[in-house]
Design a protein around this motif. Structure first.
Motif, mmCIF file in Angstrom:
data_model
loop_
_atom_site.group_PDB
_atom_site.id
_atom_site.type_symbol
_atom_site.label_atom_id
_atom_site.label_comp_id
_atom_site.label_asym_id
_atom_site.label_seq_id
_atom_site.Cartn_x
_atom_site.Cartn_y
_atom_site.Cartn_z
ATOM 1 N N ASP A 1 0.736 -1.126 0.703
ATOM 2 C CA ASP A 1 -0.114 -0.266 0.313
ATOM 3 C C ASP A 1 0.587 1.802 -0.133
ATOM 4 O OD1 ASP A 1 -2.379 -1.486 -0.355
ATOM 5 O OD2 ASP A 1 -2.922 -1.629 2.017
ATOM 6 N N GLN B 1 2.160 2.402 -3.352
ATOM 7 C CA GLN B 1 1.280 2.427 -3.960
ATOM 8 C C GLN B 1 1.074 1.236 -5.314
ATOM 9 O OE1 GLN B 1 0.668 6.345 -5.473
ATOM 10 N NE2 GLN B 1 2.459 7.269 -4.338
ATOM 11 N N GLU C 1 -1.245 -0.561 -6.511
ATOM 12 C CA GLU C 1 -1.943 -1.471 -6.662
ATOM 13 C C GLU C 1 -2.478 -1.262 -8.130
ATOM 14 O OE1 GLU C 1 -4.683 -2.163 -4.421
ATOM 15 O OE2 GLU C 1 -2.884 -2.253 -2.545
ATOM 16 N N VAL D 1 -4.177 -0.097 -12.068
ATOM 17 C CA VAL D 1 -4.630 1.136 -12.122
ATOM 18 C C VAL D 1 -5.151 0.398 -13.571
ATOM 19 C CG1 VAL D 1 -3.573 2.666 -11.025
ATOM 20 C CG2 VAL D 1 -2.377 1.807 -13.099
ATOM 21 N N GLN E 1 5.467 5.133 -10.177
ATOM 22 C CA GLN E 1 5.441 4.636 -9.759
ATOM 23 C C GLN E 1 4.016 3.897 -8.672
ATOM 24 O OE1 GLN E 1 7.680 4.620 -5.054
ATOM 25 N NE2 GLN E 1 5.821 4.638 -4.595
ATOM 26 N N ARG E 2 2.641 4.754 -9.705
ATOM 27 C CA ARG E 2 1.478 4.720 -9.227
ATOM 28 C C ARG E 2 1.239 3.311 -10.192
ATOM 29 N NH1 ARG E 2 -3.282 6.736 -11.434
ATOM 30 N NH2 ARG E 2 -3.469 8.205 -12.974
ATOM 31 N N TYR F 1 3.024 -1.033 -10.682
ATOM 32 C CA TYR F 1 2.023 -2.789 -10.305
ATOM 33 C C TYR F 1 1.178 -3.657 -11.578
ATOM 34 C CZ TYR F 1 -0.812 -5.737 -8.273
ATOM 35 O OH TYR F 1 -1.117 -7.129 -7.116
#
Length: 449
Positions: free
Chosen positions: A246, A249, A251, A253, A386-387, A390
């Motif tokens: 978490d 980040q 997670e 998208v 970074q976001r 994943y």
């Protein structure tokens, strides 16, 4: 004052408000300390199980399926059909990634991994118990294709984010070293799969092996996948790992948002590792199929040589970590792409030079594979914000496998028999050229920057 998770002396700086939004489970884990080495263990577990399953099917495609599911065709055509079905998992994999990312977005990581476990288990067990063409006819081939697609969907769905977490948390001057640790799952998975097939082929009559012996590695693959996925499930759903995922980040998208914002990075990241992915099947599956079709030597003996090659591959992976940290990932991958291009020229001469030449091809090829593949994982994820990392890391890896490796055994075997071995070398050369082009476009792959 809120506690924070400390990793290598760095505090992510999470506020009390962020802690509250992430739930009580994560708040209770804020004083945890997880080292990159511990994350690497989770990555190796996941990769080893994935590659064992991968190689069990790949070896069966070259050694078993032409006789069991395509007995009415020539050995060459049967093998080509088997390799065509082999590629279906790579086509289905990005579909599985997108679908299971949606599952995680609407539910949670535990649900996603549990569903992936179920799909993988059903698919692998289905292949193990699948009747032959003589018993079920064309239906057996259709079911084989469906189960293979199920494996690909499950592999896409089993993405747990640990490789990205490892890359983000590795010490700055040891990123190449930690990137290669996860890649050690590949030689481990191949060693177990090849060892099983070599033992069964040496211990059983040809009739028994084609009747029931080949099914045993799939039983083992089913068991290993169940154990490994449960181990990963228990790992990534602990409060400590959930907190780190978490905080970083990591997670999902949406695929549309990812492609819109990071489409260039997806393409360049996949092409940067293309030489390694193309070489992957040309030194593992292709030599077996070529030698089996020519009936020039003992197949268990070839598997034995490949097991020795696995040792060289492991050494190469380890060396890649040291070299990448010293000289940079971009320079390392570029140099190895050139070496693979040179090796591609030798492909027809070595494979057509009898047992000695084939052994040299396998051993040198495995060593080069280790050197290049050791940093391939970092190459496909290095550029993402970074976001987006994943989902981007998962889809970029899927694309790299699809473009570089999915059709390599099919294309290499087909062109070699119809036009000559030089065309298999040309296929490998094209992968090396694509990697060099991608690396020249993207200097940020250098891990020292």
């Amino acid at each position: 004052m809120a506690n924070t998770t400390t990793l290598n002396g760095v505090q992510p700086g999470v506020t009390e408000h962020a802690q509250t939004s992430q739930g009580a489970r994560n708040i209770n884990a804020r004083d945890a300390h997880i080292s990159p080495g511990e994350i690497a263990i989770g990555v190796v577990i996941g990769r080893a199980s994935e590659y064992f399953d991968f190689f069990v099917y790949a070896l069966a495609s070259a050694l078993v399926f032409p006789s069991v599911f395509f007995p009415n065709y020539s050995r060459l055509d049967g093998t080509l059909y088997a390799f065509a079905i082999f590629s279906l998992a790579f086509i289905a994999r990005p579909i599985g990634t997108v679908a299971f990312m949606a599952v995680q977005h609407h539910f949670k990581r535990e649900t996603k991994l549990t569903l992936a476990l179920m799909v993988m288990g059903v698919s692998t067990a289905g292949i193990a118990f699948l009747p032959s063409f003589e018993s079920l006819g064309t239906t057996a081939v259709v079911l084989l294709a469906l189960f293979r697609m199920g494996q690909g969907i499950a592999q896409g769905g089993s993405w747990d984010g640990l490789p990205s977490l490892l890359a983000l948390n590795a010490p700055e001057h040891k990123r190449g070293w930690y990137a290669m640790l996860g890649q050690l799952g590949a030689p481990l998975g191949f060693a177990i799969a090849a060892g099983l097939f070599a033992y069964l082929m040496s211990s059983l009559t040809s009739a028994d092996f084609l009747d029931w012996g080949w099914r045993y590695p799939f039983y083992v693959a089913f068991a290993i996948n169940v154990v490994a996925l449960f181990a990963r499930l228990r790992l990534v759903t602990t409060t400590e790992y959930s907190t780190l995922l978490d905080d970083r980040q990591l997670e999902p998208v949406s695929a549309v948002e990812l492609v819109s914002a990071q489409g260039r990075n997806i393409v360049i990241g996949a092409l940067a590792a293309l030489a390694s992915y193309a070489l992957f099947h040309l030194v593992t599956v292709f030599p077996l199929s070529w030698i089996a079709l020519n009936e020039s030597r003992s197949l268990p003996g070839v598997l034995g040589v490949q097991l020795l090659g696995v040792v060289l591959m492991t050494i190469g992976i380890i060396i890649s970590g040291v070299v990448a940290d010293r000289h940079g990932r971009r320079r390392t991958l570029g140099t190895l792409a050139i070496m693979i291009a040179v090796f591609s020229v030798a492909v027809p001469f070595l494979l057509d030079a009898g047992d000695a030449g084939q052994n040299i091809f396998i051993l040198v090829g495995f060593f080069l594979l280790g050197l290049s593949y050791g940093q391939a994982s970092g190459a496909v994820t290095a550029n993402f914000e970074q976001r987006f990392r994943y989902t981007g890391a998962a889809l970029t890896s899927d694309l790299a496998w699809l473009v570089g490796a999915a059709f390599a055994p099919l294309v290499a075997l087909g062109v070699s028999f119809h036009f000559g071995l030089a065309y298999a070398g040309l296929y490998l050369l094209s992968g090396a050229v694509a990697s060099l082009a991608a690396l020249s476009l993207n200097r940020r792959l250098d891990i020292r920057r």
